[in-house]
Each structure stands twice: as structure tokens, then as C-alpha cells.
Write a protein that holds these residues in place. Structure first.
Motif, PDB file in Angstrom:
ATOM      1  N   GLY A 122      -5.971   7.555  15.017  1.00 48.30           N
ATOM      2  CA  GLY A 122      -6.287   6.137  15.109  1.00 48.30           C
ATOM      3  C   GLY A 122      -5.014   5.326  15.053  1.00 48.30           C
ATOM      4  O   GLY A 122      -3.915   5.879  14.990  1.00 48.30           O
ATOM      5  N   ALA A 123      -5.159   4.021  15.043  1.00 51.85           N
ATOM      6  CA  ALA A 123      -3.996   3.134  15.123  1.00 51.85           C
ATOM      7  C   ALA A 123      -3.448   2.720  13.761  1.00 51.85           C
ATOM      8  O   ALA A 123      -2.400   2.092  13.694  1.00 51.85           O
ATOM      9  CB  ALA A 123      -4.368   1.881  15.923  1.00 51.85           C
ATOM     10  N   GLY A 124      -4.111   3.074  12.674  1.00 52.84           N
ATOM     11  CA  GLY A 124      -3.694   2.622  11.351  1.00 52.84           C
ATOM     12  C   GLY A 124      -2.582   3.454  10.742  1.00 52.84           C
ATOM     13  O   GLY A 124      -2.262   4.555  11.203  1.00 52.84           O
ATOM     14  N   THR A 125      -2.025   2.913   9.669  1.00 51.07           N
ATOM     15  CA  THR A 125      -0.957   3.617   8.966  1.00 51.07           C
ATOM     16  C   THR A 125      -1.462   4.907   8.345  1.00 51.07           C
ATOM     17  O   THR A 125      -0.770   5.924   8.374  1.00 51.07           O
ATOM     18  CB  THR A 125      -0.346   2.696   7.886  1.00 51.07           C
ATOM     19  OG1 THR A 125       0.144   1.507   8.523  1.00 51.07           O
ATOM     20  CG2 THR A 125       0.799   3.380   7.161  1.00 51.07           C
ATOM     21  N   ALA A 126      -2.668   4.914   7.795  1.00 52.90           N
ATOM     22  CA  ALA A 126      -3.217   6.140   7.189  1.00 52.90           C
ATOM     23  C   ALA A 126      -3.314   7.252   8.229  1.00 52.90           C
ATOM     24  O   ALA A 126      -2.974   8.412   7.951  1.00 52.90           O
ATOM     25  CB  ALA A 126      -4.588   5.868   6.566  1.00 52.90           C
ATOM     26  N   GLU A 127      -3.732   6.923   9.440  1.00 56.94           N
ATOM     27  CA  GLU A 127      -3.823   7.928  10.505  1.00 56.94           C
ATOM     28  C   GLU A 127      -2.428   8.405  10.919  1.00 56.94           C
ATOM     29  O   GLU A 127      -2.231   9.592  11.205  1.00 56.94           O
ATOM     30  CB  GLU A 127      -4.571   7.362  11.720  1.00 56.94           C
ATOM     31  CG  GLU A 127      -6.032   7.109  11.480  1.00 56.94           C
ATOM     32  CD  GLU A 127      -6.333   5.720  10.891  1.00 56.94           C
ATOM     33  OE1 GLU A 127      -7.520   5.412  10.725  1.00 56.94           O
ATOM     34  OE2 GLU A 127      -5.391   4.957  10.607  1.00 56.94           O
ATOM     35  N   ALA A 128      -1.458   7.504  10.934  1.00 58.99           N
ATOM     36  CA  ALA A 128      -0.076   7.888  11.276  1.00 58.99           C
ATOM     37  C   ALA A 128       0.485   8.837  10.224  1.00 58.99           C
ATOM     38  O   ALA A 128       1.112   9.851  10.557  1.00 58.99           O
ATOM     39  CB  ALA A 128       0.801   6.643  11.403  1.00 58.99           C
ATOM     40  N   VAL A 129       0.251   8.548   8.952  1.00 58.61           N
ATOM     41  CA  VAL A 129       0.748   9.407   7.874  1.00 58.61           C
ATOM     42  C   VAL A 129       0.068  10.775   7.936  1.00 58.61           C
ATOM     43  O   VAL A 129       0.716  11.806   7.727  1.00 58.61           O
ATOM     44  CB  VAL A 129       0.551   8.713   6.504  1.00 58.61           C
ATOM     45  CG1 VAL A 129       0.798   9.671   5.353  1.00 58.61           C
ATOM     46  CG2 VAL A 129       1.470   7.499   6.402  1.00 58.61           C
ATOM     47  N   THR A 130      -1.214  10.820   8.252  1.00 53.69           N
ATOM     48  CA  THR A 130      -1.918  12.092   8.415  1.00 53.69           C
ATOM     49  C   THR A 130      -1.303  12.899   9.558  1.00 53.69           C
ATOM     50  O   THR A 130      -1.093  14.114   9.439  1.00 53.69           O
ATOM     51  CB  THR A 130      -3.421  11.858   8.666  1.00 53.69           C
ATOM     52  OG1 THR A 130      -3.968  11.178   7.528  1.00 53.69           O
ATOM     53  CG2 THR A 130      -4.174  13.160   8.896  1.00 53.69           C
TER      54      THR A 130
ATOM     55  N   ARG B 263       0.868  -1.164   0.000  1.00 51.43           N
ATOM     56  CA  ARG B 263       0.000   0.000   0.000  1.00 51.43           C
ATOM     57  C   ARG B 263       0.910   1.220   0.000  1.00 51.43           C
ATOM     58  O   ARG B 263       1.843   1.295   0.786  1.00 51.43           O
ATOM     59  CB  ARG B 263      -0.904   0.008   1.236  1.00 51.43           C
ATOM     60  CG  ARG B 263      -1.867  -1.172   1.253  1.00 51.43           C
ATOM     61  CD  ARG B 263      -2.641  -1.257   2.566  1.00 51.43           C
ATOM     62  NE  ARG B 263      -1.713  -1.412   3.679  1.00 51.43           N
ATOM     63  CZ  ARG B 263      -1.817  -0.752   4.841  1.00 51.43           C
ATOM     64  NH1 ARG B 263      -2.804   0.072   5.061  1.00 51.43           N
ATOM     65  NH2 ARG B 263      -0.935  -0.938   5.799  1.00 51.43           N
ATOM     66  N   PHE B 264       0.641   2.187  -0.866  1.00 51.58           N
ATOM     67  CA  PHE B 264       1.487   3.363  -0.999  1.00 51.58           C
ATOM     68  C   PHE B 264       0.810   4.566  -0.361  1.00 51.58           C
ATOM     69  O   PHE B 264      -0.392   4.770  -0.521  1.00 51.58           O
ATOM     70  CB  PHE B 264       1.800   3.636  -2.476  1.00 51.58           C
ATOM     71  CG  PHE B 264       2.666   2.575  -3.074  1.00 51.58           C
ATOM     72  CD1 PHE B 264       4.044   2.626  -2.922  1.00 51.58           C
ATOM     73  CD2 PHE B 264       2.116   1.511  -3.775  1.00 51.58           C
ATOM     74  CE1 PHE B 264       4.853   1.645  -3.455  1.00 51.58           C
ATOM     75  CE2 PHE B 264       2.922   0.524  -4.316  1.00 51.58           C
ATOM     76  CZ  PHE B 264       4.291   0.589  -4.153  1.00 51.58           C
ATOM     77  N   PHE B 265       1.621   5.375   0.347  1.00 51.30           N
ATOM     78  CA  PHE B 265       1.119   6.542   1.058  1.00 51.30           C
ATOM     79  C   PHE B 265       1.924   7.770   0.676  1.00 51.30           C
ATOM     80  O   PHE B 265       3.108   7.685   0.373  1.00 51.30           O
ATOM     81  CB  PHE B 265       1.226   6.330   2.575  1.00 51.30           C
ATOM     82  CG  PHE B 265       0.291   5.275   3.091  1.00 51.30           C
ATOM     83  CD1 PHE B 265      -0.963   5.616   3.571  1.00 51.30           C
ATOM     84  CD2 PHE B 265       0.670   3.939   3.097  1.00 51.30           C
ATOM     85  CE1 PHE B 265      -1.828   4.643   4.048  1.00 51.30           C
ATOM     86  CE2 PHE B 265      -0.186   2.957   3.573  1.00 51.30           C
ATOM     87  CZ  PHE B 265      -1.440   3.310   4.049  1.00 51.30           C
TER      88      PHE B 265
END
Length: 189
Positions: free
Chosen positions: A155-163, A18-20
Motif C-alpha cells: 500500500g501507499a502508507g508508511t507502515a506498508e513501506a516499513v513492512t 509515529r515510531f516504526f
């Protein structure tokens, strides 16, 4: 029995990555003189110089986020987005990347070194580093500041970390823009 071995190998194969990409929220524009600023390529700690996204796991350990990758090299993405964020925060000014094809006069050179840029397992986001502002052709810094930005992932997900990391870059852009606007007019060209 021989048929089970290929099935076991297929079951262990990892999913597609998955790319961010980072996104920096808009900040408050700071009125002031029109400047031409060159943002040098950001320098990140070597542990960040990889395509995988890491999460902090305690004071001394990092773990890879499952199948998560940066969409482009993190140094390049950080530099490009920070230049755009500074342009937004410094109305009338142009902030371009060091490798930009755009030429013209320069009023300031901005440099950035980031020693930490991560989100821990508990959601705490941290950016630490230094930035410096100089006139072109001069070695003495007009400003040389340690920076620290903190936040929390939603939140605990990667998308939330990147945000959350994008928000940290927004805090950094705010600090850099304020330092640029705080330079005495006599010291600007």
C-alpha cells in the motif's frame, strides 16, 4: 487580531511522531554445520543515518514520511534483526552482534554495507549493498558479494513501506545464509 496569531501557530504545530520498527519474515532453514558467526555493525549510507523515515521521490529526490521515525537507530536495528534472521536460517548456529556480551570461539565474521534501503512513491522497495564473510584474524574474504533485493509495498502508507523494507532484509538474510552454507567445509574452521 492579536488572538489569531497564537491560533495560527498552534494550527501549524506538527502531530506527535509515529515510531516504526522493522520485522524480518522467517526464512527457510538451511541445514549444515553449527557455526559461531559474528555480524559486524551494519554500515548504512549516510542519508539513512537519521531517525526520520524517507521515501524515494524519483531518481534523485527523497521526501520525509509525515511524522514517521525509526524506533531505534537504523544501523543498530538492522544489525540486531539480521543476526536473529541468520540464526533462524542457520539452524544449530549462533549469529551474534559485534557488540554482544557473549564470548567464545568464532568461525566467521560477516560484514554488511548498504548503499540504498528505501521505498519509492510507487511502492517499489530496494536494498543494495555488499556483504563479506571472513575468518577471524584474516583479511582475505571467503566471500564478497554485491546484493540487491527488490519488492513492493502492499500500500501507499508508511507502515506498508516499513513492512516491505523488512521483507528486503529477509531477502538479504536468505542470500547471506546461502553464502555461508556454500563455503567449502575445508575452508571453515
Amino acid at each position: 487580531m492579536f488572538l489569531l496569531a497564537p491560533l495560527g501557530v498552534a494550527a501549524c504545530a506538527s502531530a506527535d511522531p509515529r515510531f516504526f520498527r522493522l520485522a524480518i519474515p522467517e526464512g527457510t532453514p538451511l541445514p549444515g554445520p553449527s557455526l559461531q558467526v559474528e555480524l559486524r555493525q551494519a554500515r548504512l549510507a549516510r542519508y539513512l543515518d537519521r531517525p526520520e523515515i524517507f521515501r524515494g521521490a524519483g531518481a534523485t529526490r527523497l521526501v520525509l514520511a509525515d511524522n514517521a521515525r525509526w524506533a531505534e537507530p537504523l544501523e543498530e536495528m538492522t544489525t540486531r534483526l539480521l543476526a536473529a534472521a541468520l540464526t533462524q536460517r542457520l539452524p544449530g548456529s549462533v549469529v551474534r552482534e559485534e557488540r554482544s556480551a557473549l564470548g567464545g570461539r568464532l568461525d566467521l565474521l560477516a560484514s554488511l554495507d548498504m548503499s540504498r534501503f528505501e521505498v519509492a512513491e510507487d511502492g517499489t522497495a530496494l536494498l543494495q549493498g555488499r556483504f563479506a564473510l571472513r575468518r577471524p584474524g584474516e583479511d582475505n574474504a571467503l566471500a564478497d558479494r554485491a546484493v540487491e533485493a527488490r519488492g513492493a509495498a502492499a500500500g501507499a502508507g508508511t507502515a506498508e513501506a516499513v513492512t516491505a523494507q523488512g521483507a528486503l532484509l529477509g531477502q538479504l538474510a536468505d542470500q547471506m545464509a546461502a553464502a555461508i552454507r556454500a563455503l567449502p567445509a575445508a575452508r571453515r574452521r
